[in-house]
Design a protein around this motif. Structure first.
Motif, PDB file in Angstrom:
ATOM      1  N   UNK A   1       0.635  -0.997   0.022  1.00  0.00           N
ATOM      2  CA  UNK A   1       0.095   0.050  -0.121  1.00  0.00           C
ATOM      3  C   UNK A   1       0.515   1.047   0.339  1.00  0.00           C
TER       4      UNK A   1
ATOM      5  N   UNK B   1      -1.537  10.653   9.384  1.00  0.00           N
ATOM      6  CA  UNK B   1      -1.823   9.534   9.804  1.00  0.00           C
ATOM      7  C   UNK B   1      -0.736   9.648  11.487  1.00  0.00           C
TER       8      UNK B   1
ATOM      9  N   UNK C   1      -3.536  11.578  13.880  1.00  0.00           N
ATOM     10  CA  UNK C   1      -4.289  10.612  13.734  1.00  0.00           C
ATOM     11  C   UNK C   1      -3.615   9.250  14.459  1.00  0.00           C
TER      12      UNK C   1
ATOM     13  N   UNK D   1     -10.032   0.285  16.190  1.00  0.00           N
ATOM     14  CA  UNK D   1     -10.740  -0.603  14.063  1.00  0.00           C
ATOM     15  C   UNK D   1     -10.319   0.836  13.378  1.00  0.00           C
TER      16      UNK D   1
ATOM     17  N   UNK E   1      -6.386   0.927  12.758  1.00  0.00           N
ATOM     18  CA  UNK E   1      -5.831   0.409  11.696  1.00  0.00           C
ATOM     19  C   UNK E   1      -6.560  -0.002  10.272  1.00  0.00           C
ATOM     20  N   UNK E   2      -7.484   0.547  10.460  1.00  0.00           N
ATOM     21  CA  UNK E   2      -8.085   1.486   8.534  1.00  0.00           C
ATOM     22  C   UNK E   2      -6.685   2.333   8.610  1.00  0.00           C
ATOM     23  N   UNK E   3      -6.368   2.874   9.959  1.00  0.00           N
ATOM     24  CA  UNK E   3      -5.554   4.614   8.463  1.00  0.00           C
ATOM     25  C   UNK E   3      -4.509   3.539   8.717  1.00  0.00           C
TER      26      UNK E   3
ATOM     27  N   UNK F   1      -3.585   0.700   7.385  1.00  0.00           N
ATOM     28  CA  UNK F   1      -3.905   0.008   6.356  1.00  0.00           C
ATOM     29  C   UNK F   1      -3.586   0.993   5.346  1.00  0.00           C
ATOM     30  N   UNK F   2      -4.353   1.808   5.578  1.00  0.00           N
ATOM     31  CA  UNK F   2      -4.497   2.314   3.974  1.00  0.00           C
ATOM     32  C   UNK F   2      -2.951   3.638   3.313  1.00  0.00           C
ATOM     33  N   UNK F   3      -2.218   2.959   4.896  1.00  0.00           N
ATOM     34  CA  UNK F   3      -0.833   4.147   4.338  1.00  0.00           C
ATOM     35  C   UNK F   3       0.191   3.323   4.176  1.00  0.00           C
TER      36      UNK F   3
ATOM     37  N   UNK G   1      -8.321  -6.463  18.217  1.00  0.00           N
ATOM     38  CA  UNK G   1      -9.164  -6.300  18.250  1.00  0.00           C
ATOM     39  C   UNK G   1      -9.723  -7.489  18.766  1.00  0.00           C
ATOM     40  N   UNK G   2      -9.218  -8.390  18.670  1.00  0.00           N
ATOM     41  CA  UNK G   2      -9.425 -10.391  18.940  1.00  0.00           C
ATOM     42  C   UNK G   2      -9.880  -9.628  20.658  1.00  0.00           C
TER      43      UNK G   2
END
Lengths: 183, 155
Positions: B26, B49, B52, B79, B82-84, B86-88, B101-102
């Protein structure tokens, strides 16, 4: 053959980073882009306003102005307040907006979620992070909606939908029991 | 050091970040979205990022140190992180969030606190790495060179 006017995409995502990314991806593909950070703002932009005092069944919320020309809506699924799915439904319920193709994005690969969105009329479901290859899939949907009066195009849509379902079934088969669905 | 050497150093450093798993594909996507018209795109997104993440890590620390932990809130923060990440392309941070998260699901406070430590560690590491990388880029540009756009992994 190809029209000179640029397509206008409305991108909806509560994450600023993701808005930046999708905007850049779309602009690289020569789209005009408007980004908003919520489904409510998206509806406002599209000229749909929620009438909280609605006491009768309407197929369309009050529509103020139609001078906004949006050719495609791409929205995140998980957003606080109104979700991307709710937004999708509202758009499909609207007489003036229901022919605008809608694409859903999500960071989570939940087969039931994907199917629900496709059944509600979403053209595509992209897993995040969205790639250039995903964005490249958008133009056909836009060309199709530009010719929406054409019956051949409608048949193509059904065929595409059928293929999409088959693709999704292929993806969803391995881990059917492990379904994680956040709000 | 001449520009050529600096560029090779940049390439080697970038490759190492991928090989060590700090960054994934990514990040390459981000670099491909940068061009002459958007020359600071990667730095801008990564800076966001950082901001954030720091906010989220603070919120997570606060939330997990309450008497009655609100796991829904904790999960929502993770969540987002994890999203941000992942996005970078911050792969190790993302993976740490997945594990986190688990434990949120299990409502296990101690395990969550350990995960938070792990996420903080991975975040600090990748932040340092990226800041080093951007420092190298600044040196290249200051010396009149350009940042390489082709990363071949043949070496």
């Amino acid at each position: 053959m190809a029209l000179e006017t640029r397509f206008h995409v409305l991108a909806v995502d509560d994450s600023l980073i993701d808005r930046m990314l999708i905007e850049r991806l779309l602009k690289t593909s020569s789209f005009n882009v408007t980004t908003v950070d919520s489904a409510t703002k998206a509806l406002k932009f599209l000229g749909l306003v929620e009438d909280e005092l609605r006491t009768f069944e309407t197929s369309v919320a009050s529509e103020i102005h139609q001078d906004v020309d949006v050719n495609l809506i791409i929205t995140d699924y998980c957003m606080p307040g109104m979700t991307g799915y709710d937004l999708l439904r509202k758009i499909k319920e609207s007489k003036s907006l229901k022919n605008i193709p809608v694409v859903i994005m999500s960071s989570e690969n939940v087969p039931s979620r994907i199917n629900r969105c496709l059944e509600e009329g979403a053209e595509e479901f992209f897993l995040k992070p969205v790639q250039q290859a995903d964005v490249n899939k958008l133009k056909p949907h836009l060309m199709k909606s530009r010719n929406k009066g054409d019956q051949d195009q409608e048949q193509e849509q059904d065929q595409h939908f059928h293929n999409k379902r088959k693709d999704m079934e292929a993806i969803s088969s391995p881990n059917k029991t492990r379904l994680k669905c956040s709000s | 050091m001449d520009v050529g050497q600096m560029q090779r150093q940049w390439i080697d450093y970038t490759k190492s970040l991928f090989l060590e798993g700090f960054l994934d594909g990514q990040f390459l996507q981000l670099q491909q979205l940068q061009d002459e018209n958007n020359p600071d795109f990667v730095v801008e997104v990564v800076s966001l990022f950082f901001e954030d993440s720091e906010r989220l890590l603070k919120d997570l620390t606060f939330a997990l140190n309450q008497n009655g932990v609100d796991f829904k809130k904790v999960d929502a923060h993770v969540h987002q992180l994890k999203g941000s990440s992942s996005s970078i392309g911050a792969q190790r941070v993302k993976n740490a969030c997945i594990a986190f998260r688990n434990f949120c699901e299990e409502q296990n406070t101690d395990a969550c606190l350990r995960c938070l430590q792990q996420v903080k560690q991975e975040y600090c590491l990748v932040k340092n790495k990226l800041e080093t990388l951007f420092g190298l880029e600044q040196q290249i540009v200051a010396a009149g060179g350009s940042i390489p756009t082709e990363l071949s992994f043949s070496g």
